[in-house]
Every structure is written in structure tokens, then in C-alpha cells.
Design an enzyme around this catalytic site. Structure first.
Site, PDB file in Angstrom:
ATOM      1  CG  HIS A  90      42.973  37.534  42.200  1.00 39.21           C
ATOM      2  ND1 HIS A  90      42.224  36.999  43.212  1.00 39.21           N
ATOM      3  CD2 HIS A  90      43.091  36.553  41.263  1.00 39.21           C
ATOM      4  CE1 HIS A  90      41.917  35.749  42.920  1.00 39.21           C
ATOM      5  NE2 HIS A  90      42.434  35.458  41.750  1.00 39.21           N
ATOM      6  CG  HIS A  94      38.076  35.960  40.386  1.00 38.80           C
ATOM      7  ND1 HIS A  94      37.477  34.804  40.798  1.00 38.80           N
ATOM      8  CD2 HIS A  94      39.406  35.769  40.543  1.00 38.80           C
ATOM      9  CE1 HIS A  94      38.390  33.942  41.203  1.00 38.80           C
ATOM     10  NE2 HIS A  94      39.581  34.513  41.059  1.00 38.80           N
ATOM     11  CD  GLU A 163      33.404  35.165  40.656  1.00 39.86           C
ATOM     12  OE1 GLU A 163      34.595  34.798  40.700  1.00 39.86           O
ATOM     13  OE2 GLU A 163      32.483  34.394  40.345  1.00 39.86           O
ATOM     14  CD  GLU A 170      41.631  31.842  43.399  1.00 39.22           C
ATOM     15  OE1 GLU A 170      42.721  32.227  42.944  1.00 39.22           O
ATOM     16  OE2 GLU A 170      40.538  32.279  43.006  1.00 39.22           O
TER      17      GLU A 170
END
Length: 513
Positions: A90, A94, A163, A170
């Protein structure tokens, strides 16, 4: 993470040879061999498939549209991670839009914006996907951009640190989405101590330590030609796509220096996770039994059984709305749509609501008795296992009743489902299957996903024949095999004091009280 994303469970190629030999399928095929059915089959564009020298597969369907969708489906997701690097797939997704050796992040933004295109990516437990939607005339540029971001991303230290903060925020947002939370708990208990039990985002401790070397290692380990499909749909020329694939992806390695990474084994454990919080207004409960993988012969009957249970939401009022069977498939998406570069978590469903009907017995009971705010049946398929179950949102006082009637309906699938009910469910399943394939993006997703799962795209007429071959006895036999007297996995969050204890719930799967 938990998100409902449309996945049509169709059986694998090795099953086709055996199934087509059965009288039921022969009869169904003959019944569909009418002039009208033949005309429909002729009007369905062919899915063309070509394999390059390095093993990368190119698959496309040309429908002569002015737009197209093209993407890379990669056989690599969070299941291929370990406890130390969980979250890397994941994280890498990103980083895809943060600049390459040829393009800065700003250059990528402007190029996508000037094309009027959309660039997206998502990660699931078994796949990583990068895809673009653009004008058909811009197909070469779209393919070149996709090739650039997966082969030439700079993975700069500054961008990685930025990120890292985005993903941590998130994760905090996801923790407020109880549907996401409860499905992560379900995987954690159903597949405890195995790769499928871990989340897609990974734990915060890992996100804080993942570095450039981890990202590069994941790329070099998993981004190999035989594990990638370049899929396209819309206004695309297959021969042109082949030439583009050879030019941009021809140098991808086909072999591993050592042994190829094996699919991590996973085992299902009947168990539960309960997080009681009486301050919450609603209880979120999910119960599931172990089902089967994509290519198993019992996948289609379980899909029909899933349709029989149906979905319902109080916001629909007194009417009952049956969604298509929504095989739960957790997915985290990040995207660049008209240069909107934020790594955005999207909990989405590609399932389309079917016409209103009153055929779901559980929906009728839930509606008339106000047993829940909503429920949704699901059928999640992975390569070698699956989860078949139901997710419900209830008020504290109706939890026990909702669980009882759910088990009652599950038992009716094993013992008393009728031919009329099965015929209705099969029609709903076929209708929603066709509704789903509306537009180049869902068709492209269907092509890429099926190529990874089965090595081919199964024609609609073949899939319809398999659905038509199912009858009430098939449903009874298959549901008895997977539901009756089985130990379920349960996850519950909120005011769940009235949720029966685990042994009582399990007993409801073989004895009606």
C-alpha cells in the site's frame, strides 16, 4: 482495509472441463442456443489475449468507444508481506504518483490534467492495480505513463516521509469507519496468525519504519512479467496495445534470481473478536463461515446463495431492495483524477442496486420487525479460501433477534430453499452481472482480475450457463457443506451485550431454537 468492491466469483478453467460434461449444463447451453441468444453473443466484443516473451499478458476488448481504460493488474498484495514489512504494498502504491526519473510530481499532474484523464491505483490483499482512463487517441501516452510509474518511480526520501504522514492520518480516518474496523477484525480472527489476517495498511509501527530499501525490495521481488496483466477496454486496438506493451514492458524480468515467492498459506479458525462499547449507539456485527477460492466449483452456488439472503437498508423505507451479491473484497485506493493527487482512501462498491422486490425473507423480517438498520450479505473470494457471511448494523436491543433470524435463514438454505426462490436469485445474479459491466472501466477491471485469477476471461454465455445449471438441490448440498454445523468467525463492535455467546451462535448453525 475493508471495502466492498464488486468481484464476480466465477469458477476456474480446470472446472470448466468437468462442468460442461454435466447434463445440466448441456441442457442449459441448448436452452440458450436460440437465435436471440446467439445474436447477443455475437454482439459481445471478443477479449483478445497475447503473452509476451517475458510472460506479461496483454488482454483487451475493443468496443469502439471514444474513451478507453488501460491498467496493470499485478499478482501482489498485502498477503505477500510478512509481519515486519506489512503495509509495504500500500505504501508503494502511494508513492506511484510522487514523481519518476522522467516526470516530477507536478509534471505528472499537469500531463494528466491536460489529457483530461484519470489515473488511479488500489491495493487489495492479493492484487495491486494501476489504471488510467483517457481518450482512445491518448492510449499510447496512458500506457507510457503507467510504465513510467511502476518502473521508474524515484521513491525520494522527502516524498517517502511526506507519504508516511499521509498514511498515518489515513489510518486514523479509517478507525472511525466501523464497517472497515469490523471487517479487519473479522480477518484478524478468521485468519489469525496468517497473512490474510493482517490489514492492508499495516500497523502504525511498520508505517513509521518502512524505507526506500523495503519498497525497492518489494518491486524487485514481485513486479515480474508473468505476474502482470496489461488490460484495456473501450476504444482500443489489440495489435497497437501489443506493440506498446513490447516497447514499454518488454524489459521487465521474467525470472527470479532464486525461487519464486510462494503464496503464503492461510488457515481459517472458527473464533471471535468482541469489542464492547455501550457508549456507541449501534452494534456492528459480522459473521462468516469459511468459503472457497475463486476457481473452486462451489463458488457459483455460493454466489446464488448469497443472492438469496440479499441486502437491506432502513433508508429504503418499507420496500426491500436486493443488491447484487457483493463479494466483500477489501481494497485501498489512491488516485490522480484530473490531477487530484491526494492519496485518497475510498470505501466503495461497484455493485448496482437491483429493482425493488420482496423476495428476501431476511429482508422482510428485518423490515417488519425493525431488527436492524441495515444488513449486507457478502461472498469474499481469495485464491485458496473465502468468507461467506453477513454484516449487520443493529440497535442494542435487537442484536440477539437479528442473529437468530440470520441463522434461521442460513439453515433454510440448507434444508428448505425452493426452486422458485433459486430461479429468482439466478435471474438477479445474471442481471446484476450485466449491469456491472457498464463502461470501459468496470470491463477493464473484469478483464484484469479474471486474467490473474483464471488465466483467461470467461465468456458471459458460459458463465450464464453455469448459473442456469444450479437448482435448489445444488444450493442445499453446497450450503450444508459450508454452513451446517460449522464454526463461524465473528467480529462485533459496539453495544453488544445481547449478542449470544459463541457456543450458542455456533449451535444455531445446526439446531433451530
Amino acid at each position: 482495509m475493508a471495502a466492498f468492491v464488486r468481484r464476480f466469483g466465477v469458477v476456474g478453467e480446470h472446472f470448466v472441463k468437468n462442468l460442461i460434461k454435466t447434463n445440466a449444463v448441456k441442457k442449459a447451453v441448448r436452452q440458450r442456443s436460440t437465435p436471440a441468444a446467439a445474436e447477443v453473443a455475437l454482439n459481445v466484443p471478443e477479449t483478445k489475449v497475447t503473452t509476451l516473451a517475458n510472460g506479461l499478458r496483454v488482454a483487451s476488448e475493443d468496443s469502439a468507444l471514444p474513451t478507453c481504460t488501460v491498467g496493470l493488474w499485478i499478482d501482489a498484495g498485502s498477503r505477500y508481506e510478512n509481519e515486519r514489512n506489512n503495509g509495504t504494498a500500500h505504501f508503494l502504491e502511494h508513492m506511484a504518483f510522487k514523481g519518476t526519473k522522467k516526470r516530477s510530481q507536478l509534471d505528472l499532474e499537469l500531463e494528466i490534467e491536460n489529457m483530461g484523464a484519470h489515473l488511479n491505483a488500489y491495493t487489495s490483499r492479493e492484487q495491486t492495480v494501476y489504471y488510467a482512463k483517457a481518450f482512445s487517441k491518448d492510449l499510447p501516452r496512458a500506457v507510457e505513463i503507467l510504465a513510467d510509474i511502476i518502473q521508474n518511480s524515484t521513491l525520494g526520501e522527502a516524498e517517502i516521509e511526506r507519504e508516511r504522514g499521509v498514511i498515518l492520518r489515513e489510518m486514523q480516518e479509517v478507525e472511525t469507519n466501523l464497517q472497515e474496523v469490523v471487517f479487519d477484525y473479522l480477518h484478524a480472527t478468521a485468519y489469525q496468525d496468517t497473512a490474510l489476517g493482517r490489514t492492508i495498511l499495516g500497523p502504525a509501527e511498520n508505517i513509521k519504519t518502512i524505507n526506500r530499501a523495503d519498497l525497492l525490495e518489494y518491486i524487485t521481488t514481485h513486479y515480474k512479467g508473468p505476474r502482470i496483466v496489461l488490460a484495456a477496454a473501450g476504444g482500443v486496438c489489440h495489435n497497437e496495445l501489443i506493440d506498446l506493451a513490447k516497447f514499454h514492458f518488454g524489459k521487465l524480468p521474467a525470472r527470479y534470481k532464486g525461487e519464486a515467492p510462494a503464496l503464503p498459506s492461510c488457515r481459517f479458525t472458527g473464533s471471535e473478536i468482541r469489542v464492547s462499547d455501550n457508549k456507541m449507539p449501534l452494534a456492528h456485527i459480522v459473521i462468516a463461515v469459511e468459503a472457497v477460492g475463486w476457481s473452486h466449483p462451489d463458488t457459483i452456488p455460493l454466489m446464488v446463495a448469497n443472492t438469496l439472503i440479499g441486502n437491506w437498508d432502513r433508508s429504503f423505507g418499507s420496500a426491500v431492495v436486493r443488491y447484487p451479491p457483493t463479494p466483500y473484497h477489501p481494497t485501498v485506493r489512491s488516485g490522480l483524477e484530473n490531477a487530484d493527487l491526494g492519496a485518497d482512501f475510498k470505501s466503495s462498491s461497484l455493485a448496482l442496486p437491483a429493482p425493488q422486490n420482496l423476495s428476501s425473507k431476511l429482508a422482510q423480517v428485518a423490515c417488519q420487525g425493525s431488527l436492524c438498520h441495515s444488513f449486507q450479505s457478502f461472498n469474499t473470494c481469495y485464491t485458496d479460501t473465502g468468507l461467506w457471511g453477513l454484516y449487520a448494523v443493529c440497535e442494542p436491543g435487537t442484536v440477539s433477534q437479528m442473529m437468530h433470524f440470520t441463522q434461521q435463514e442460513w439453515m433454510s438454505l440448507c434444508t428448505s430453499v425452493t426452486e422458485t426462490e433459486v430461479a429468482r436469485a439466478k435471474n438477479l445474479l445474471k442481471t446484476n452481472m450485466l449491469l456491472h459491466l457498464d463502461g470501459s472501466t468496470p470491463i477493464c477491471e473484469d478483464i484484469g482480475r479474471q486474467m490473474l485469477c483464471y488465466g483467461r476471461r470467461i465468456p458471459l454465455h458460459e458463465l450464464e450457463a453455469r448459473i442456469d445449471a444450479i437448482d435448489a438441490n445444488t444450493i442445499k448440498q453446497v450450503c450444508t457443506k459450508y454452513i451446517y454445523n460449522k464454526a463461524p468467525a465473528i467480529a462485533a463492535v459496539g453495544p453488544i451485550d445481547q449478542l449470544p455467546d459463541y457456543n450458542h451462535i455456533q449451535s444455531g448453525l445446526y439446531w433451530l431454537t
